[in-house]
Design a protein around this motif. Structure first.
Motif, PDB file in Angstrom:
ATOM      1  N   MET A 430      -1.218 -13.099   9.832  1.00  0.00           N
ATOM      2  CA  MET A 430      -1.700 -11.437   9.725  1.00  0.00           C
ATOM      3  C   MET A 430      -2.532 -11.608   8.974  1.00  0.00           C
ATOM      4  O   MET A 430      -2.759 -12.542   7.649  1.00  0.00           O
ATOM      5  N   PRO A 431      -3.507 -10.850   8.753  1.00  0.00           N
ATOM      6  CA  PRO A 431      -4.880 -10.798   7.877  1.00  0.00           C
ATOM      7  C   PRO A 431      -4.510 -10.465   6.723  1.00  0.00           C
ATOM      8  O   PRO A 431      -3.901 -10.036   5.994  1.00  0.00           O
ATOM      9  N   LEU A 432      -5.368 -10.888   5.626  1.00  0.00           N
ATOM     10  CA  LEU A 432      -4.986 -11.283   4.089  1.00  0.00           C
ATOM     11  C   LEU A 432      -5.267  -9.288   3.367  1.00  0.00           C
ATOM     12  O   LEU A 432      -5.908  -9.440   4.612  1.00  0.00           O
ATOM     13  N   GLN A 433      -5.129  -9.084   2.900  1.00  0.00           N
ATOM     14  CA  GLN A 433      -5.057  -8.162   2.397  1.00  0.00           C
ATOM     15  C   GLN A 433      -6.588  -8.047   2.073  1.00  0.00           C
ATOM     16  O   GLN A 433      -6.754  -6.699   2.496  1.00  0.00           O
ATOM     17  N   ARG A 434      -6.995  -8.912   1.072  1.00  0.00           N
ATOM     18  CA  ARG A 434      -8.515  -8.591   0.978  1.00  0.00           C
ATOM     19  C   ARG A 434      -9.264  -8.086   1.314  1.00  0.00           C
ATOM     20  O   ARG A 434     -10.770  -8.077   1.352  1.00  0.00           O
ATOM     21  N   ASN A 435      -9.443  -8.143   3.333  1.00  0.00           N
ATOM     22  CA  ASN A 435      -9.917  -8.682   4.330  1.00  0.00           C
ATOM     23  C   ASN A 435      -9.638  -6.788   5.182  1.00  0.00           C
ATOM     24  O   ASN A 435     -10.385  -6.899   6.425  1.00  0.00           O
ATOM     25  N   ILE A 436      -9.282  -6.369   3.626  1.00  0.00           N
ATOM     26  CA  ILE A 436      -8.706  -5.019   5.113  1.00  0.00           C
ATOM     27  C   ILE A 436      -9.961  -3.908   4.569  1.00  0.00           C
ATOM     28  O   ILE A 436      -9.600  -3.278   3.745  1.00  0.00           O
ATOM     29  N   SER A 437     -10.587  -3.427   5.375  1.00  0.00           N
ATOM     30  CA  SER A 437     -11.622  -2.755   4.837  1.00  0.00           C
ATOM     31  C   SER A 437     -11.700  -1.366   4.732  1.00  0.00           C
ATOM     32  O   SER A 437     -11.072  -1.171   6.395  1.00  0.00           O
ATOM     33  N   PRO A 438     -11.253  -0.237   4.019  1.00  0.00           N
ATOM     34  CA  PRO A 438     -11.619   1.370   4.701  1.00  0.00           C
ATOM     35  C   PRO A 438     -12.680   1.874   6.196  1.00  0.00           C
ATOM     36  O   PRO A 438     -12.275   2.923   6.327  1.00  0.00           O
ATOM     37  N   HIS A 439     -13.677   0.665   5.534  1.00  0.00           N
ATOM     38  CA  HIS A 439     -14.768   0.895   6.411  1.00  0.00           C
ATOM     39  C   HIS A 439     -15.047   1.353   7.850  1.00  0.00           C
ATOM     40  O   HIS A 439     -15.293   0.803   8.611  1.00  0.00           O
ATOM     41  N   LYS A 440     -13.653   0.015   8.048  1.00  0.00           N
ATOM     42  CA  LYS A 440     -13.655  -0.215   9.413  1.00  0.00           C
ATOM     43  C   LYS A 440     -12.422  -0.609  10.267  1.00  0.00           C
ATOM     44  O   LYS A 440     -11.329   0.821   9.053  1.00  0.00           O
ATOM     45  N   GLU A 495       6.161  -4.429  14.244  1.00  0.00           N
ATOM     46  CA  GLU A 495       6.212  -3.897  12.517  1.00  0.00           C
ATOM     47  C   GLU A 495       5.424  -3.970  12.586  1.00  0.00           C
ATOM     48  O   GLU A 495       4.720  -3.759  11.007  1.00  0.00           O
ATOM     49  N   VAL A 496       4.320  -5.116  12.208  1.00  0.00           N
ATOM     50  CA  VAL A 496       3.559  -5.412  12.031  1.00  0.00           C
ATOM     51  C   VAL A 496       2.597  -4.907  11.810  1.00  0.00           C
ATOM     52  O   VAL A 496       1.488  -4.900  10.253  1.00  0.00           O
ATOM     53  N   ASN A 497       2.306  -4.534  13.331  1.00  0.00           N
ATOM     54  CA  ASN A 497       0.658  -3.395  13.410  1.00  0.00           C
ATOM     55  C   ASN A 497       0.717  -2.235  12.471  1.00  0.00           C
ATOM     56  O   ASN A 497       0.174  -1.734  12.131  1.00  0.00           O
ATOM     57  N   GLN A 498       2.357  -1.879  12.116  1.00  0.00           N
ATOM     58  CA  GLN A 498       2.072  -0.359  11.417  1.00  0.00           C
ATOM     59  C   GLN A 498       1.913  -0.896  10.096  1.00  0.00           C
ATOM     60  O   GLN A 498       1.952  -0.480   9.364  1.00  0.00           O
ATOM     61  N   LYS A 499       2.584  -1.955   9.366  1.00  0.00           N
ATOM     62  CA  LYS A 499       2.385  -2.162   8.257  1.00  0.00           C
ATOM     63  C   LYS A 499       0.935  -2.613   8.216  1.00  0.00           C
ATOM     64  O   LYS A 499       0.498  -2.107   6.685  1.00  0.00           O
ATOM     65  N   LEU A 500       0.227  -2.316   9.033  1.00  0.00           N
ATOM     66  CA  LEU A 500      -0.808  -2.998   9.129  1.00  0.00           C
ATOM     67  C   LEU A 500      -2.156  -2.079   8.627  1.00  0.00           C
ATOM     68  O   LEU A 500      -2.783  -1.538   8.198  1.00  0.00           O
ATOM     69  N   GLN A 501      -1.587  -0.391   9.391  1.00  0.00           N
ATOM     70  CA  GLN A 501      -2.057   0.885   9.403  1.00  0.00           C
ATOM     71  C   GLN A 501      -1.877   0.891   7.813  1.00  0.00           C
ATOM     72  O   GLN A 501      -2.050   1.544   7.861  1.00  0.00           O
ATOM     73  N   VAL A 502      -0.286   1.091   7.853  1.00  0.00           N
ATOM     74  CA  VAL A 502      -0.203   1.564   6.278  1.00  0.00           C
ATOM     75  C   VAL A 502      -1.275   0.826   5.009  1.00  0.00           C
ATOM     76  O   VAL A 502      -1.882   1.733   4.473  1.00  0.00           O
ATOM     77  N   LEU A 503      -1.301  -0.463   5.235  1.00  0.00           N
ATOM     78  CA  LEU A 503      -2.349  -1.038   4.192  1.00  0.00           C
ATOM     79  C   LEU A 503      -3.778  -0.176   4.310  1.00  0.00           C
ATOM     80  O   LEU A 503      -4.406  -0.560   3.535  1.00  0.00           O
ATOM     81  N   HIS A 504      -4.292  -0.455   5.812  1.00  0.00           N
ATOM     82  CA  HIS A 504      -5.321   0.775   6.124  1.00  0.00           C
ATOM     83  C   HIS A 504      -5.539   2.014   5.565  1.00  0.00           C
ATOM     84  O   HIS A 504      -6.540   2.180   4.506  1.00  0.00           O
ATOM     85  N   MET A 505      -4.355   2.757   5.965  1.00  0.00           N
ATOM     86  CA  MET A 505      -4.308   4.031   5.034  1.00  0.00           C
ATOM     87  C   MET A 505      -4.339   4.278   3.536  1.00  0.00           C
ATOM     88  O   MET A 505      -4.997   4.812   2.877  1.00  0.00           O
ATOM     89  N   GLU A 506      -3.653   2.921   3.184  1.00  0.00           N
ATOM     90  CA  GLU A 506      -4.110   2.790   1.262  1.00  0.00           C
ATOM     91  C   GLU A 506      -5.608   2.575   1.130  1.00  0.00           C
ATOM     92  O   GLU A 506      -5.937   2.254   0.015  1.00  0.00           O
ATOM     93  N   ALA A 507      -6.212   1.342   1.747  1.00  0.00           N
ATOM     94  CA  ALA A 507      -7.598   1.228   1.623  1.00  0.00           C
ATOM     95  C   ALA A 507      -8.127   2.372   1.741  1.00  0.00           C
ATOM     96  O   ALA A 507      -8.729   2.547   0.168  1.00  0.00           O
ATOM     97  N   LEU A 508      -7.864   3.147   2.759  1.00  0.00           N
ATOM     98  CA  LEU A 508      -8.871   4.870   2.588  1.00  0.00           C
ATOM     99  C   LEU A 508      -8.113   5.570   1.496  1.00  0.00           C
ATOM    100  O   LEU A 508      -8.996   5.922   0.985  1.00  0.00           O
ATOM    101  N   CYS A 509      -7.440   5.527   0.848  1.00  0.00           N
ATOM    102  CA  CYS A 509      -6.363   6.537   0.174  1.00  0.00           C
ATOM    103  C   CYS A 509      -7.518   5.815  -1.293  1.00  0.00           C
ATOM    104  O   CYS A 509      -7.904   6.685  -2.789  1.00  0.00           O
ATOM    105  N   ASP A 510      -8.166   4.428  -1.563  1.00  0.00           N
ATOM    106  CA  ASP A 510      -7.925   4.639  -2.677  1.00  0.00           C
ATOM    107  C   ASP A 510      -9.304   4.244  -3.113  1.00  0.00           C
ATOM    108  O   ASP A 510     -10.106   3.621  -4.219  1.00  0.00           O
ATOM    109  N   SER A 511     -10.321   4.064  -1.671  1.00  0.00           N
ATOM    110  CA  SER A 511     -11.525   4.143  -1.978  1.00  0.00           C
ATOM    111  C   SER A 511     -12.271   5.647  -2.096  1.00  0.00           C
ATOM    112  O   SER A 511     -11.738   6.313  -2.251  1.00  0.00           O
ATOM    113  N   ASP A 512     -13.870   5.416  -3.087  1.00  0.00           N
ATOM    114  CA  ASP A 512     -14.722   6.094  -2.900  1.00  0.00           C
ATOM    115  C   ASP A 512     -15.533   6.779  -1.870  1.00  0.00           C
ATOM    116  O   ASP A 512     -16.063   6.017  -2.005  1.00  0.00           O
ATOM    117  N   LEU A 513     -14.639   7.724  -0.978  1.00  0.00           N
ATOM    118  CA  LEU A 513     -15.607   7.629   0.222  1.00  0.00           C
ATOM    119  C   LEU A 513     -16.609   8.435   0.354  1.00  0.00           C
ATOM    120  O   LEU A 513     -17.609   8.739   0.815  1.00  0.00           O
TER     121      LEU A 513
END
Length: 575
Positions: A430-440, A495-513
């Protein structure tokens, strides 16, 4: 019979409380969450085994499904089963059939992976009665009641058919109708819930297993405490079978059988009756729990089965399937198979254990001695401690239930020891959570590298949790070639890719788009809006675990971004 049905309903209302049906539920909706239908198969002098009744009447089965059910609902003529015989089978659904309902699909996600229903198969639970009857031209009464389900709840449906069938044979169709109407009042099989299942004025009580259960604990059992209603029977499990009794004649070889099942090796069980074959095959696939057995298996298989030619051809290697057979014809037809278990008649209280493995080529007829015939060389050394413990239990007359619990726990721990390094390695991909970017785009799991995994065994292998010695690396290499690895890997990858989708969505939610788009071109902003819409659609269609609050945030982000654009572009994006 109507009076009996009325009595059943009134008794159950007092016991369970009068719970009105939801207005969205139609007749048979609750029933279909448990059973597909009930069938009665009889012997016709001209047709042979024939379908006499399907209940409820609106249920449709294809001609191939009917034929398979009919042939599998009677013991083979060589079995000579007099009196009552119980067993179960598994058949493919005909192509193009609707697989699972939306309700069943939702429950499936929360069941343990090893017992999730497979929409491509039906399970049949048989109660066969054969008695002498001079009034019948053939001299015998022969009939089976069969419960057909898409759920592998073996313990429940074996118990259920043993309750319903004697009533049906005694009182006829009205009692079957009453039983099915009782089942149409059953609560949904919601994972993690204890359910009370009324049948003929009594109640079966059990807990529906959940993925959140602690596998090595007592999570599968009903919570301690008195039954909530008067119960005819409390089932410790809906699906677990007695593996100790099934393997008693071949206990010294059980660890090798675990390897065979884990590696998805072709395996045939030959026995005098379908009761023995079905209990043995079911015990085999449960040996590797909580890992799911992803290959095909047939607890009872006959020469009339629609897959007979596919599974017995000698022009190619035997398929990775586990078959249970009783017809002597199979001893010749399947003698080229590399792994064969031969079990003799099981006498009450029998404790004889066969100690020698035999070469598969030495099995020529069904008259061959009981034992395990194999070309397989085990990778792990035999664990003599568990064997000595079980033999001591036999000598001290330890109850079979206790022996079964000891054996089941042993193989749960062995399977866990095998799977923990795999799960740990998957987590490292799994990629590190800190490497999950809302802009990618959302990150993906790194590919599984068998060699990299095997190098990790030295410091994180099964030897850390298991005392069993041997060539673990060789066993993993064998496992990597099996359907069990393929099924496990694709399921975990999903399952892991679903989890990554959730983490990516949360990153989008928490960023100032809104701040991010200030210096961006319109084409980049439109691309972001389309990606957010894609995310929302994905979350809705895949029912991934995103909170309502997060979804609201994401919708608000999108509205704010659109409102910052020129009016003509806003109009296009809102249309």
């Amino acid at each position: 019979m109507a009076a009996m049905e009325q009595g059943v309903s009134e008794g159950m209302m007092k016991a369970l409380g009068d719970v009105p049906l939801s207005p969205t539920l139609l007749p048979w909706d609750r029933f279909s969450n448990w059973l597909h239908c009930a069938c009665v198969v009889t012997f016709d002098l001209e047709l042979g085994q024939a379908m006499e009744l399907i209940y409820p009447g609106h249920v449709k089965l294809t001609d191939t499904e009917k034929a398979n059910i009919c042939y599998l609902s009677f013991p083979d003529s060589n079995s000579g089963c007099m009196g009552d015989t119980q067993f179960h089978f598994r058949i493919r659904q005909s192509p193009g059939r609707k697989t699972t309902s939306k309700c069943q699909h939702q429950f499936n996600k929360d069941y343990p992976v090893s017992i999730q229903s497979d929409g491509a198969y039906y399970y049949g639970f048989v109660f066969f009665r054969q008695t002498k009857d001079r009034s019948i031209r053939r001299g015998y009464f022969q009939k089976s009641l069969v419960l057909i389900s898409k759920l592998p709840f073996v313990a429940l449906f074996q118990q259920l058919v043993s309750i319903i069938a004697p009533e049906y044979f005694e009182n006829g169709e009205p009692s079957l109708e009453a039983a099915c109407h009782d089942m149409d009042q059953w609560p949904d099989p919601v994972p993690g819930e204890t359910v009370n299942l009324p049948i003929f004025g009594s109640v079966l009580q059990s807990r529906v297993p959940s993925r959140s259960d602690k596998v090595l604990g007592r999570g599968q059992n009903i919570r301690v405490g008195a039954p909530t209603v008067p119960a005819h029977s409390i089932l410790p499990s809906l699906y677990e079978v007695d593996i100790y009794s099934a393997f008693l004649p071949i206990l010294p070889h059980i660890q090798m059988l675990w390897e065979l099942v884990l590696a998805g090796e072709p395996l045939v069980v030959m026995a005098p009756s379908p009761s023995i074959t079905s209990s043995t095959v079911q015990a085999l696939i449960s040996l590797i729990g909580p890992l799911k057995f992803y290959g095909d298996y047939r607890p009872y298989f006959t020469i009339h089965d629609s897959e007979f030619k596919e599974y017995t051809t000698k022009t190619q290697a035997p398929p990775p399937v586990i078959l249970g057979v009783t017809n002597p014809f199979f001893a010749k037809t399947l003698q080229h198979w590399p792994n064969i278990i031969r079990i003799g008649e099981m006498t009450h209280g029998s404790s004889k254990i066969f100690n020698k493995l035999k070469k598969a080529s030495s099995l020529k007829t069904l008259d061959s001695k009981p034992g395990v015939y194999t070309r397989y060389k085990a990778f792990l050394t035999k664990d003599k401690i568990i064997l000595k413990r079980l033999i001591k239990g036999i000598q001290s007359k330890r109850p079979p239930e206790a022996q079964n619990a000891i054996l089941r726990r042993h193989f749960l721990e062995l399977t866990h020891s095998f799977m923990i390094p795999l799960e740990r390695y998957m987590a490292s991909l799994m990629p590190l959570q800190r490497n999950i970017s809302p802009h990618k785009g959302p990150p993906r799991l790194r590919p599984f590298d068998p060699e990299e995994f095997l190098r990790s065994l030295e410091h994180s292998g099964p030897q850390l949790t298991s005392g069993v010695k041997g060539d673990w690396e060789g066993l993993y290499r064998k496992f990597f070639k099996s359907q069990n690895f393929e099924g496990w890997y694709y399921h975990r990858q999903y399952e892991v890719n679903q989890k990554l989708q959730v983490l990516h969505m949360e990153a989008l939610c928490d960023s100032d788009l809104v701040a991010w788009i200030q210096d961006k071109e319109e084409v980049e902003i439109v691309d972001l809006i389309l990606r957010i819409r894609e995310k929302l659609a994905f979350a809705a269609s895949n029912q991934i675990a995103v909170s309502d609050e997060s979804l609201q945030k994401l919708n608000k982000h999108m509205d704010n971004i659109i409102s910052s654009l020129p009016e003509d572009l806003q109009t296009v994006l809102k249309s």
